[in-house]
Design a protein around this motif. Sequence first.
Motif, PDB file in Angstrom:
ATOM      1  N   ALA A 127       0.829  -1.207   0.000  1.00 27.85           N
ATOM      2  CA  ALA A 127       0.000   0.000   0.000  1.00 27.85           C
ATOM      3  C   ALA A 127       0.867   1.262   0.000  1.00 27.85           C
ATOM      4  N   LEU A 128       1.933   1.261   0.809  1.00 28.85           N
ATOM      5  CA  LEU A 128       2.835   2.415   0.852  1.00 28.85           C
ATOM      6  C   LEU A 128       3.547   2.599  -0.490  1.00 28.85           C
ATOM      7  N   PHE A 129       3.922   1.491  -1.113  1.00 23.80           N
ATOM      8  CA  PHE A 129       4.575   1.564  -2.420  1.00 23.80           C
ATOM      9  C   PHE A 129       3.650   2.200  -3.446  1.00 23.80           C
ATOM     10  N   LEU A 130       2.374   1.834  -3.400  1.00 27.84           N
ATOM     11  CA  LEU A 130       1.411   2.380  -4.353  1.00 27.84           C
ATOM     12  C   LEU A 130       1.078   3.839  -4.050  1.00 27.84           C
ATOM     13  N   LEU A 131       1.050   4.187  -2.780  1.00 24.36           N
ATOM     14  CA  LEU A 131       0.671   5.538  -2.380  1.00 24.36           C
ATOM     15  C   LEU A 131       1.833   6.526  -2.426  1.00 24.36           C
ATOM     16  N   ALA A 132       3.063   6.031  -2.424  1.00 21.00           N
ATOM     17  CA  ALA A 132       4.227   6.912  -2.344  1.00 21.00           C
ATOM     18  C   ALA A 132       4.245   7.993  -3.426  1.00 21.00           C
ATOM     19  N   PRO A 133       4.032   7.659  -4.717  1.00 22.92           N
ATOM     20  CA  PRO A 133       4.051   8.728  -5.731  1.00 22.92           C
ATOM     21  C   PRO A 133       2.979   9.792  -5.496  1.00 22.92           C
ATOM     22  N   VAL A 134       1.807   9.349  -5.032  1.00 20.33           N
ATOM     23  CA  VAL A 134       0.721  10.299  -4.772  1.00 20.33           C
ATOM     24  C   VAL A 134       1.084  11.208  -3.603  1.00 20.33           C
ATOM     25  N   LEU A 135       1.627  10.627  -2.553  1.00 18.53           N
ATOM     26  CA  LEU A 135       1.998  11.422  -1.379  1.00 18.53           C
ATOM     27  C   LEU A 135       3.113  12.413  -1.708  1.00 18.53           C
ATOM     28  N   ALA A 150     -15.569   4.383 -16.828  1.00 16.27           N
ATOM     29  CA  ALA A 150     -15.560   5.206 -18.035  1.00 16.27           C
ATOM     30  C   ALA A 150     -15.176   6.644 -17.711  1.00 16.27           C
ATOM     31  N   LEU A 151     -15.722   7.178 -16.622  1.00 21.28           N
ATOM     32  CA  LEU A 151     -15.429   8.550 -16.208  1.00 21.28           C
ATOM     33  C   LEU A 151     -13.938   8.728 -15.918  1.00 21.28           C
ATOM     34  N   ILE A 152     -13.382   7.839 -15.104  1.00 23.63           N
ATOM     35  CA  ILE A 152     -11.980   7.952 -14.717  1.00 23.63           C
ATOM     36  C   ILE A 152     -11.062   7.695 -15.907  1.00 23.63           C
ATOM     37  N   THR A 153     -11.386   6.695 -16.734  1.00 23.34           N
ATOM     38  CA  THR A 153     -10.558   6.378 -17.899  1.00 23.34           C
ATOM     39  C   THR A 153     -10.498   7.548 -18.863  1.00 23.34           C
ATOM     40  N   SER A 154     -11.645   8.150 -19.125  1.00 21.82           N
ATOM     41  CA  SER A 154     -11.688   9.289 -20.039  1.00 21.82           C
ATOM     42  C   SER A 154     -10.973  10.498 -19.450  1.00 21.82           C
ATOM     43  N   PHE A 155     -11.215  10.775 -18.176  1.00 22.05           N
ATOM     44  CA  PHE A 155     -10.631  11.959 -17.552  1.00 22.05           C
ATOM     45  C   PHE A 155      -9.113  11.870 -17.485  1.00 22.05           C
ATOM     46  N   ASP A 156      -8.581  10.671 -17.272  1.00 23.94           N
ATOM     47  CA  ASP A 156      -7.132  10.489 -17.099  1.00 23.94           C
ATOM     48  C   ASP A 156      -6.392  10.196 -18.399  1.00 23.94           C
ATOM     49  N   ASP A 157      -7.109   9.990 -19.486  1.00 18.09           N
ATOM     50  CA  ASP A 157      -6.436   9.554 -20.716  1.00 18.09           C
ATOM     51  C   ASP A 157      -5.479  10.610 -21.254  1.00 18.09           C
ATOM     52  N   LEU A 158      -4.298  10.166 -21.621  1.00 19.06           N
ATOM     53  CA  LEU A 158      -3.289  11.023 -22.250  1.00 19.06           C
ATOM     54  C   LEU A 158      -2.920  10.528 -23.635  1.00 19.06           C
ATOM     55  N   VAL A 212      -6.079  13.827  -8.319  1.00 15.76           N
ATOM     56  CA  VAL A 212      -6.203  12.745  -7.339  1.00 15.76           C
ATOM     57  C   VAL A 212      -7.423  12.972  -6.454  1.00 15.76           C
ATOM     58  N   LEU A 213      -7.628  14.224  -6.058  1.00 13.35           N
ATOM     59  CA  LEU A 213      -8.786  14.565  -5.236  1.00 13.35           C
ATOM     60  C   LEU A 213     -10.082  14.273  -5.985  1.00 13.35           C
ATOM     61  N   PHE A 214     -10.106  14.578  -7.277  1.00  9.90           N
ATOM     62  CA  PHE A 214     -11.285  14.310  -8.103  1.00  9.90           C
ATOM     63  C   PHE A 214     -11.600  12.816  -8.108  1.00  9.90           C
ATOM     64  N   ALA A 215     -10.567  11.988  -8.308  1.00 13.88           N
ATOM     65  CA  ALA A 215     -10.772  10.540  -8.308  1.00 13.88           C
ATOM     66  C   ALA A 215     -11.232  10.047  -6.942  1.00 13.88           C
ATOM     67  N   ALA A 216     -10.653  10.615  -5.877  1.00 16.11           N
ATOM     68  CA  ALA A 216     -11.032  10.201  -4.520  1.00 16.11           C
ATOM     69  C   ALA A 216     -12.489  10.561  -4.233  1.00 16.11           C
ATOM     70  N   VAL A 217     -12.919  11.742  -4.656  1.00 14.39           N
ATOM     71  CA  VAL A 217     -14.313  12.146  -4.467  1.00 14.39           C
ATOM     72  C   VAL A 217     -15.250  11.206  -5.223  1.00 14.39           C
ATOM     73  N   ALA A 218     -14.840  10.818  -6.437  1.00 18.45           N
ATOM     74  CA  ALA A 218     -15.657   9.891  -7.218  1.00 18.45           C
ATOM     75  C   ALA A 218     -15.815   8.563  -6.480  1.00 18.45           C
ATOM     76  N   VAL A 219     -14.736   8.070  -5.882  1.00 16.71           N
ATOM     77  CA  VAL A 219     -14.796   6.815  -5.135  1.00 16.71           C
ATOM     78  C   VAL A 219     -15.716   6.955  -3.922  1.00 16.71           C
ATOM     79  N   VAL A 220     -15.624   8.090  -3.230  1.00 15.15           N
ATOM     80  CA  VAL A 220     -16.474   8.312  -2.051  1.00 15.15           C
ATOM     81  C   VAL A 220     -17.947   8.355  -2.460  1.00 15.15           C
ATOM     82  N   VAL A 221     -18.234   9.016  -3.574  1.00 15.35           N
ATOM     83  CA  VAL A 221     -19.617   9.083  -4.051  1.00 15.35           C
ATOM     84  C   VAL A 221     -20.133   7.685  -4.382  1.00 15.35           C
TER      85      VAL A 221
END
Length: 267
Positions: A17-25, A195-203, A241-250
């Motif tokens: 979990a720390l390994f996955l969260l490290a870049p975000v933190l 679909a929302l997250i995939t589209s929003f994050d696509d580069l 990241v906050l946008f994705a977190a809010v989506a998960v909470v919703v």
Amino acid sequence: MNRTVGALGAGFATLVALFLLAPVLVTIASSLTTTSYVSFPPQGLTLRWYAELLHRPEFLGSFALSLGVAAAAAAVSTLLGLGAGLAIHRYPFPGRSVLDNLFSSAFAVPTIVLGIGLLQWFAQLGLAASPVTLLLAHLMLTVPYTVRLVLAGLAGLDRSTERAAAGLGASPPKVFWHVTLPALRGSLIAGAFFALITSFDDLTVALFVVTTDMQTLPVRIFNYLQYNYDPTVTAVGTLMVLFAAVAVVVIERVVGVARLFGSEAQR
């Protein structure tokens, strides 16, 4: 022995979990630095770079474009996924297995190949870059998610409830609206979320179908980083990241993440 194994398992899970969260933190911490360049650990704490975004209309415009296209992709993908999933699962027709395999194999296509193909296809059709073409491109990424999730939901659906409703005199549209659709709610919400997250994050795909005047937020960040490396980009990344977190909470509040992916039923 069991306690030792449990402690080792918990420790290993914590490390993962720390390994996955490290870049975000690191990104979040870097967005708070007082220096004019990205640094970690941050040299002091400030919200200056978030306030700076309010004076960057290009970032605000890109955010609005990304959010609008992502919301449209989620809605359209959900409708298309529902229709395609029902057709593949319940109605025999020539080429059904081909379509089923096609939606499965779509995940294996490299997005850069898809982007190049869409660029050539839109050029052949004479379609200029616009939010509509961007939406069409993102549907290529998002529809397979909704189709697979709807198929999974239909596979676990007990059709006896539909037959019981029909036996009590309900018409096919009423059976679908009051029985089938509520039973697929979790699958549809999950598909819309992905679909929302995939589209929003696509580069990768967006790079081939945008212009200098119309850029999604990930493309804007990518282009900005070629010439600048100030904490503005980490502030934007933190907001994403906050946008994705809010989506998960919703999603958790509406249907429950555990129930959404079936883990609750396994307990």
